[in-house]
Design a protein around this motif. Structure first.
Motif, PDB file in Angstrom:
ATOM      1  N   PRO A  86     -13.992   0.296   2.945  1.00  0.00           N
ATOM      2  CA  PRO A  86     -13.899  -0.097   1.528  1.00  0.00           C
ATOM      3  C   PRO A  86     -14.562   0.892   0.572  1.00  0.00           C
ATOM      4  O   PRO A  86     -14.282   0.861  -0.628  1.00  0.00           O
ATOM      5  N   ASP A  87     -15.414   1.786   1.098  1.00  0.00           N
ATOM      6  CA  ASP A  87     -16.139   2.750   0.267  1.00  0.00           C
ATOM      7  C   ASP A  87     -15.303   4.007   0.067  1.00  0.00           C
ATOM      8  O   ASP A  87     -15.084   4.772   1.015  1.00  0.00           O
ATOM      9  N   GLU A  88     -14.835   4.238  -1.141  1.00  0.00           N
ATOM     10  CA  GLU A  88     -13.993   5.398  -1.428  1.00  0.00           C
ATOM     11  C   GLU A  88     -14.729   6.709  -1.167  1.00  0.00           C
ATOM     12  O   GLU A  88     -14.141   7.676  -0.685  1.00  0.00           O
ATOM     13  N   GLN A  89     -16.015   6.750  -1.453  1.00  0.00           N
ATOM     14  CA  GLN A  89     -16.792   7.967  -1.236  1.00  0.00           C
ATOM     15  C   GLN A  89     -16.847   8.333   0.243  1.00  0.00           C
ATOM     16  O   GLN A  89     -16.770   9.508   0.607  1.00  0.00           O
ATOM     17  N   PHE A  90     -16.951   7.322   1.097  1.00  0.00           N
ATOM     18  CA  PHE A  90     -16.960   7.583   2.534  1.00  0.00           C
ATOM     19  C   PHE A  90     -15.631   8.187   2.981  1.00  0.00           C
ATOM     20  O   PHE A  90     -15.596   9.109   3.793  1.00  0.00           O
ATOM     21  N   VAL A  91     -14.547   7.691   2.435  1.00  0.00           N
ATOM     22  CA  VAL A  91     -13.225   8.217   2.788  1.00  0.00           C
ATOM     23  C   VAL A  91     -13.119   9.669   2.350  1.00  0.00           C
ATOM     24  O   VAL A  91     -12.637  10.531   3.098  1.00  0.00           O
ATOM     25  N   GLN A  92     -13.580   9.977   1.148  1.00  0.00           N
ATOM     26  CA  GLN A  92     -13.503  11.343   0.639  1.00  0.00           C
ATOM     27  C   GLN A  92     -14.342  12.308   1.474  1.00  0.00           C
ATOM     28  O   GLN A  92     -13.904  13.410   1.807  1.00  0.00           O
ATOM     29  N   GLN A  93     -15.554  11.897   1.819  1.00  0.00           N
ATOM     30  CA  GLN A  93     -16.504  12.812   2.437  1.00  0.00           C
ATOM     31  C   GLN A  93     -16.455  12.823   3.961  1.00  0.00           C
ATOM     32  O   GLN A  93     -16.878  13.801   4.583  1.00  0.00           O
ATOM     33  N   VAL A  94     -15.946  11.742   4.569  1.00  0.00           N
ATOM     34  CA  VAL A  94     -15.986  11.642   6.033  1.00  0.00           C
ATOM     35  C   VAL A  94     -14.591  11.430   6.620  1.00  0.00           C
ATOM     36  O   VAL A  94     -14.018  12.329   7.238  1.00  0.00           O
ATOM     37  N   ALA A  95     -14.035  10.245   6.446  1.00  0.00           N
ATOM     38  CA  ALA A  95     -12.753   9.919   7.083  1.00  0.00           C
ATOM     39  C   ALA A  95     -11.633  10.839   6.631  1.00  0.00           C
ATOM     40  O   ALA A  95     -10.701  11.122   7.402  1.00  0.00           O
ATOM     41  N   GLY A  96     -11.725  11.329   5.403  1.00  0.00           N
ATOM     42  CA  GLY A  96     -10.688  12.219   4.897  1.00  0.00           C
ATOM     43  C   GLY A  96     -10.739  13.615   5.485  1.00  0.00           C
ATOM     44  O   GLY A  96      -9.839  14.424   5.244  1.00  0.00           O
ATOM     45  N   GLN A  97     -11.772  13.905   6.269  1.00  0.00           N
ATOM     46  CA  GLN A  97     -11.910  15.222   6.872  1.00  0.00           C
ATOM     47  C   GLN A  97     -11.163  15.353   8.197  1.00  0.00           C
ATOM     48  O   GLN A  97     -11.106  16.437   8.776  1.00  0.00           O
ATOM     49  N   ILE A  98     -10.619  14.253   8.699  1.00  0.00           N
ATOM     50  CA  ILE A  98      -9.845  14.319   9.945  1.00  0.00           C
ATOM     51  C   ILE A  98      -8.407  13.896   9.657  1.00  0.00           C
ATOM     52  O   ILE A  98      -8.147  13.176   8.683  1.00  0.00           O
ATOM     53  N   PRO A  99      -7.439  14.349  10.480  1.00  0.00           N
ATOM     54  CA  PRO A  99      -6.030  14.028  10.224  1.00  0.00           C
ATOM     55  C   PRO A  99      -5.762  12.523  10.225  1.00  0.00           C
ATOM     56  O   PRO A  99      -6.480  11.738  10.845  1.00  0.00           O
ATOM     57  N   TRP A 100      -4.690  12.148   9.553  1.00  0.00           N
ATOM     58  CA  TRP A 100      -4.353  10.733   9.396  1.00  0.00           C
ATOM     59  C   TRP A 100      -4.152  10.039  10.738  1.00  0.00           C
ATOM     60  O   TRP A 100      -4.651   8.928  10.951  1.00  0.00           O
ATOM     61  N   PHE A 101      -3.433  10.681  11.670  1.00  0.00           N
ATOM     62  CA  PHE A 101      -3.163   9.999  12.935  1.00  0.00           C
ATOM     63  C   PHE A 101      -4.409   9.907  13.818  1.00  0.00           C
ATOM     64  O   PHE A 101      -4.479   9.073  14.703  1.00  0.00           O
ATOM     65  N   HIS A 102      -5.420  10.769  13.568  1.00  0.00           N
ATOM     66  CA  HIS A 102      -6.717  10.569  14.204  1.00  0.00           C
ATOM     67  C   HIS A 102      -7.320   9.254  13.712  1.00  0.00           C
ATOM     68  O   HIS A 102      -7.856   8.458  14.499  1.00  0.00           O
ATOM     69  N   ASN A 103      -7.221   9.034  12.405  1.00  0.00           N
ATOM     70  CA  ASN A 103      -7.747   7.791  11.840  1.00  0.00           C
ATOM     71  C   ASN A 103      -7.001   6.572  12.378  1.00  0.00           C
ATOM     72  O   ASN A 103      -7.621   5.540  12.664  1.00  0.00           O
ATOM     73  N   CYS A 104      -5.694   6.697  12.525  1.00  0.00           N
ATOM     74  CA  CYS A 104      -4.919   5.589  13.085  1.00  0.00           C
ATOM     75  C   CYS A 104      -5.355   5.281  14.514  1.00  0.00           C
ATOM     76  O   CYS A 104      -5.464   4.109  14.915  1.00  0.00           O
ATOM     77  N   THR A 105      -5.591   6.325  15.293  1.00  0.00           N
ATOM     78  CA  THR A 105      -6.058   6.152  16.664  1.00  0.00           C
ATOM     79  C   THR A 105      -7.379   5.396  16.697  1.00  0.00           C
ATOM     80  O   THR A 105      -7.572   4.476  17.505  1.00  0.00           O
ATOM     81  N   LEU A 106      -8.296   5.762  15.811  1.00  0.00           N
ATOM     82  CA  LEU A 106      -9.596   5.092  15.767  1.00  0.00           C
ATOM     83  C   LEU A 106      -9.459   3.638  15.346  1.00  0.00           C
ATOM     84  O   LEU A 106     -10.166   2.763  15.863  1.00  0.00           O
ATOM     85  N   LEU A 107      -8.554   3.361  14.428  1.00  0.00           N
ATOM     86  CA  LEU A 107      -8.316   1.974  14.025  1.00  0.00           C
ATOM     87  C   LEU A 107      -7.783   1.147  15.184  1.00  0.00           C
ATOM     88  O   LEU A 107      -8.139  -0.026  15.347  1.00  0.00           O
ATOM     89  N   ASP A 108      -6.928   1.767  15.997  1.00  0.00           N
ATOM     90  CA  ASP A 108      -6.346   1.065  17.142  1.00  0.00           C
ATOM     91  C   ASP A 108      -7.359   0.802  18.248  1.00  0.00           C
ATOM     92  O   ASP A 108      -7.373  -0.274  18.847  1.00  0.00           O
ATOM     93  N   LYS A 109      -8.206   1.791  18.508  1.00  0.00           N
ATOM     94  CA  LYS A 109      -9.004   1.758  19.731  1.00  0.00           C
ATOM     95  C   LYS A 109     -10.463   1.360  19.534  1.00  0.00           C
ATOM     96  O   LYS A 109     -11.120   0.967  20.492  1.00  0.00           O
ATOM     97  N   ILE A 110     -11.002   1.498  18.333  1.00  0.00           N
ATOM     98  CA  ILE A 110     -12.426   1.247  18.112  1.00  0.00           C
ATOM     99  C   ILE A 110     -12.593   0.197  17.015  1.00  0.00           C
ATOM    100  O   ILE A 110     -12.096   0.367  15.906  1.00  0.00           O
ATOM    101  N   LYS A 111     -13.316  -0.860  17.334  1.00  0.00           N
ATOM    102  CA  LYS A 111     -13.554  -1.920  16.353  1.00  0.00           C
ATOM    103  C   LYS A 111     -14.937  -1.832  15.719  1.00  0.00           C
ATOM    104  O   LYS A 111     -15.129  -2.272  14.588  1.00  0.00           O
ATOM    105  N   ASP A 112     -15.902  -1.276  16.428  1.00  0.00           N
ATOM    106  CA  ASP A 112     -17.258  -1.178  15.905  1.00  0.00           C
ATOM    107  C   ASP A 112     -17.337  -0.061  14.865  1.00  0.00           C
ATOM    108  O   ASP A 112     -17.017   1.095  15.165  1.00  0.00           O
ATOM    109  N   PRO A 113     -17.766  -0.349  13.622  1.00  0.00           N
ATOM    110  CA  PRO A 113     -17.799   0.673  12.567  1.00  0.00           C
ATOM    111  C   PRO A 113     -18.699   1.862  12.895  1.00  0.00           C
ATOM    112  O   PRO A 113     -18.349   3.010  12.602  1.00  0.00           O
TER     113      PRO A 113
END
Length: 350
Positions: free
Chosen positions: A94-121
């Protein structure tokens, strides 16, 4: 202009120019990726808000996917499935700054993989940081997740807290894993130490990946001369983040107390013979087939050299009940072929 008429400095100029262009390409690719991930997050957030406030259902998402694909036929990624990933992505971060500085630094399908496989933030964020630092491909990320790398970090039994100053002791602890995953080796359970060592050297790239970032291979059966007698280290590495030599002793049996005494000798010898003025204290790792925690704790308690005890797992060491539930190579190939077709169809329809 012929080659003979080129200025003497031309080759150096060309080399520097190509390097600058490559760096610019990388920066441009990263910038494009970040913009795309941010766009997907914003779309996902808008969907999420309307689902929460206006009760949007699955049919609205299906219609939205069709309308976006019609409006932007040149853009891939507006399939119904990907819109649902965008919603899940916005909900997870939910934090836009986190997306800009962290999650946005890896490819989209990497993020999809993490959403699928990892539940712990926290675990998900750890894998994001590791992907950024080590440049993992998506397949490498999946392999690291499936090998439970997050849960193996820092789990080795060590005496680092008593033998190394802070923050070196914490850094060194996090470098070691337990167990190490050697499923890239084809060795039976009766393999001898030399067999294990030779196999690891043959697969040095995979071995270094499993050891983790920072390890540089120095040599196997590395000779040390002490009082006119030659001793040989199974494996010697240098760790560039810890700034120290790392000695690894391989054992294909359960840990025994005398193993730590022998490693204490090796570490002392490396400190005296190889360690430079700028190097931190040498670290020893005894890699065993199995270990008893109480025995290890007693064996390390009064040693004054930093030593860690870890175990390793081979591909053939999986429990029998688990083996029976694993798919065969043929089944995996079939599943991969089906998945490839589905992905191609998804891309064609998106």
């Amino acid at each position: 202009m012929t080659q003979d008429l080129l200025p003497a400095s031309y080759d150096a100029f060309l080399s520097g120019l190509k390097e600058r262009i490559r760096h610019a390409q990388v920066r441009a690719a990263l910038a494009v990726n970040q913009e795309l991930v941010m766009l997907y997050w914003q779309v996902g957030r808008e969907i999420l808000i309307r689902q929460q406030q206006q009760g949007w259902g699955a049919k609205v998402i299906t219609r939205l996917a069709k309308d976006l694909q019609k409006a932007f036929p040149e853009m891939k990624g507006f399939s119904r499935t990907n819109l649902l990933y965008m919603r899940a992505f916005a909900e997870a971060y939910p934090d836009e700054q986190f997306v800009q500085q962290v999650a946005g630094q890896i490819p989209w399908f990497h993020n999809c993989t993490l959403l699928d496989k990892i539940k712990d933030p926290d675990e998900r964020q750890w894998y994001i940081q590791q992907t950024i630092q080590q440049g993992w491909s998506r397949s490498t990320l999946i392999q690291r997740i499936e090998s439970r790398l997050y849960h193996r970090q820092g789990e080795a039994l060590t005496n680092f807290e008593q033998t190394l100053p802070q923050p070196q002791s914490n850094l060194a602890q996090q470098v070691l894993r337990d167990p190490y995953n050697f499923d890239f080796l084809s060795l039976g359970q009766e393999a001898q130490e030399r067999d294990l060592e030779a196999a690891l050297i043959r697969h040095i790239r995979e071995f270094l990946l499993e050891l983790g970032v920072g390890f540089a291979f120095v040599g196997s059966q590395y000779p040390l001369q002490v009082s006119g007698k030659e001793y040989r280290l199974d494996l010697l590495f240098y760790h560039f983040r810890l700034h120290c030599f790392v000695v690894i002793d391989l054992k294909t049996v359960e840990f025994e107390p005398e193993f730590s005494g022998k490693m204490n000798f090796y570490v002392s010898a490396v400190d005296d013979l190889l360690r430079g003025p700028a190097d931190q204290p040498t670290i020893g790792i005894v890699l065993c087939k199995t270990q008893d925690h109480t025995v290890v704790e007693y064996a390390l308690r009064d040693l004054n050299k930093p030593i860690g005890i870890s175990t390793y797992q081979l591909k053939d060491s999986l429990p029998e009940p688990l083996k029976g539930n694993l798919p065969t190579i043929e089944e995996l190939e079939t599943q991969l072929n089906v998945l490839s077709v589905e992905i191609e169809e998804e891309l064609e329809n998106s």
